[in-house]
Design a protein around this motif. Structure first.
Motif, PDB file in Angstrom:
ATOM      1  N   PRO A   1      -4.017   2.184  13.937  1.00  0.00           N
ATOM      2  CA  PRO A   1      -3.451   1.086  13.152  1.00  0.00           C
ATOM      3  C   PRO A   1      -3.252  -0.136  14.029  1.00  0.00           C
ATOM      4  O   PRO A   1      -2.974  -0.011  15.218  1.00  0.00           O
ATOM      5  N   PRO A   2      -3.422  -1.309  13.456  1.00  0.00           N
ATOM      6  CA  PRO A   2      -3.263  -2.513  14.255  1.00  0.00           C
ATOM      7  C   PRO A   2      -1.838  -2.655  14.760  1.00  0.00           C
ATOM      8  O   PRO A   2      -0.881  -2.347  14.058  1.00  0.00           O
TER       9      PRO A   2
ATOM     10  N   LYS B   1       1.777  -3.734   1.121  1.00  0.00           N
ATOM     11  CA  LYS B   1       2.846  -4.729   0.949  1.00  0.00           C
ATOM     12  C   LYS B   1       3.834  -4.301  -0.134  1.00  0.00           C
ATOM     13  O   LYS B   1       5.040  -4.510  -0.001  1.00  0.00           O
ATOM     14  N   LYS B   2       3.346  -3.640  -1.180  1.00  0.00           N
ATOM     15  CA  LYS B   2       4.210  -3.204  -2.278  1.00  0.00           C
ATOM     16  C   LYS B   2       5.098  -2.028  -1.888  1.00  0.00           C
ATOM     17  O   LYS B   2       6.163  -1.838  -2.452  1.00  0.00           O
ATOM     18  N   MET B   3       4.657  -1.220  -0.899  1.00  0.00           N
ATOM     19  CA  MET B   3       5.385  -0.006  -0.529  1.00  0.00           C
ATOM     20  C   MET B   3       6.293  -0.169   0.688  1.00  0.00           C
ATOM     21  O   MET B   3       7.230   0.593   0.864  1.00  0.00           O
ATOM     22  N   ILE B   4       6.017  -1.130   1.542  1.00  0.00           N
ATOM     23  CA  ILE B   4       6.711  -1.225   2.833  1.00  0.00           C
ATOM     24  C   ILE B   4       8.193  -1.534   2.663  1.00  0.00           C
ATOM     25  O   ILE B   4       8.586  -2.285   1.763  1.00  0.00           O
TER      26      ILE B   4
ATOM     27  N   TYR C   1       4.714   2.532   6.757  1.00  0.00           N
ATOM     28  CA  TYR C   1       3.790   1.769   7.598  1.00  0.00           C
ATOM     29  C   TYR C   1       3.431   2.616   8.805  1.00  0.00           C
ATOM     30  O   TYR C   1       4.325   3.223   9.381  1.00  0.00           O
ATOM     31  N   PRO C   2       2.222   2.755   9.212  1.00  0.00           N
ATOM     32  CA  PRO C   2       1.016   2.068   8.756  1.00  0.00           C
ATOM     33  C   PRO C   2       0.426   2.649   7.472  1.00  0.00           C
ATOM     34  O   PRO C   2      -0.480   2.072   6.900  1.00  0.00           O
TER      35      PRO C   2
ATOM     36  N   GLN D   1       6.398   6.061   9.294  1.00  0.00           N
ATOM     37  CA  GLN D   1       7.257   4.960   9.716  1.00  0.00           C
ATOM     38  C   GLN D   1       6.994   4.613  11.167  1.00  0.00           C
ATOM     39  O   GLN D   1       6.541   5.433  11.940  1.00  0.00           O
ATOM     40  N   LYS D   2       7.267   3.364  11.489  1.00  0.00           N
ATOM     41  CA  LYS D   2       7.094   2.859  12.845  1.00  0.00           C
ATOM     42  C   LYS D   2       8.376   2.182  13.277  1.00  0.00           C
ATOM     43  O   LYS D   2       9.077   1.583  12.469  1.00  0.00           O
TER      44      LYS D   2
END
Length: 137
Positions: free
Chosen positions: A47-48, A70-73, A87-88, A93-94
């Motif tokens: 992931p970036p 974007k809708k889930m984060i 995310y990612p 999660q990060k």
């Protein structure tokens, strides 16, 4: 090279096997560390990573993401860490460490052209305490 265009993956592998037999003999699989079918390398793209930018007053974080993500984060932070839920990917999660402490209030997030940019206000008062040194007794 039109030969390759009309072949499916199984036909290509069979052709390669025949060429290998012709070049190295019918027992070529004993000479090499692989056997048929050839191992398929399944490299998952990393992931970036977010880009951190720091000024005297703010810390900016830029994260590439698509509309579905974007809708889930879910975005949360404290003075020292940024927590991103979903995310990612969904149900992951990060956690990222800020380069400097930030305030709890005043954070703004904007999504534009596939980039989520979050702006944090730096915490100016670091609550430092001075400690006196006394001679040992």
């Amino acid at each position: 090279m039109n030969l390759w265009k009309n072949m499916n993956a199984g036909q290509v592998e069979q052709y390669i096997q025949e060429v290998m037999k012709q070049a190295f003999g019918s027992h070529y699989t004993e000479q090499f560390p692989f056997t048929s079918p050839f191992p398929i390398m399944n490299h998952k793209e990393a992931p970036p990573s977010p880009e951190f930018y720091e000024t005297d007053e703010f810390i900016y974080i830029k994260l590439p993401m698509n509309d579905d993500l974007k809708k889930m984060i879910k975005i949360q932070h404290n003075q020292h860490h940024l927590h991103l839920m979903n995310y990612p990917e969904k149900n992951q999660q990060k956690k990222f460490v800020f380069p400097a402490p930030v305030k709890r209030k005043g954070t703004k997030a904007v999504f534009s052209d596939g980039i989520l940019e979050i702006k944090f206000v730096k915490l100016k008062d670091h609550h430092y305490t001075e400690i006196d040194l006394f001679p040992s007794e």
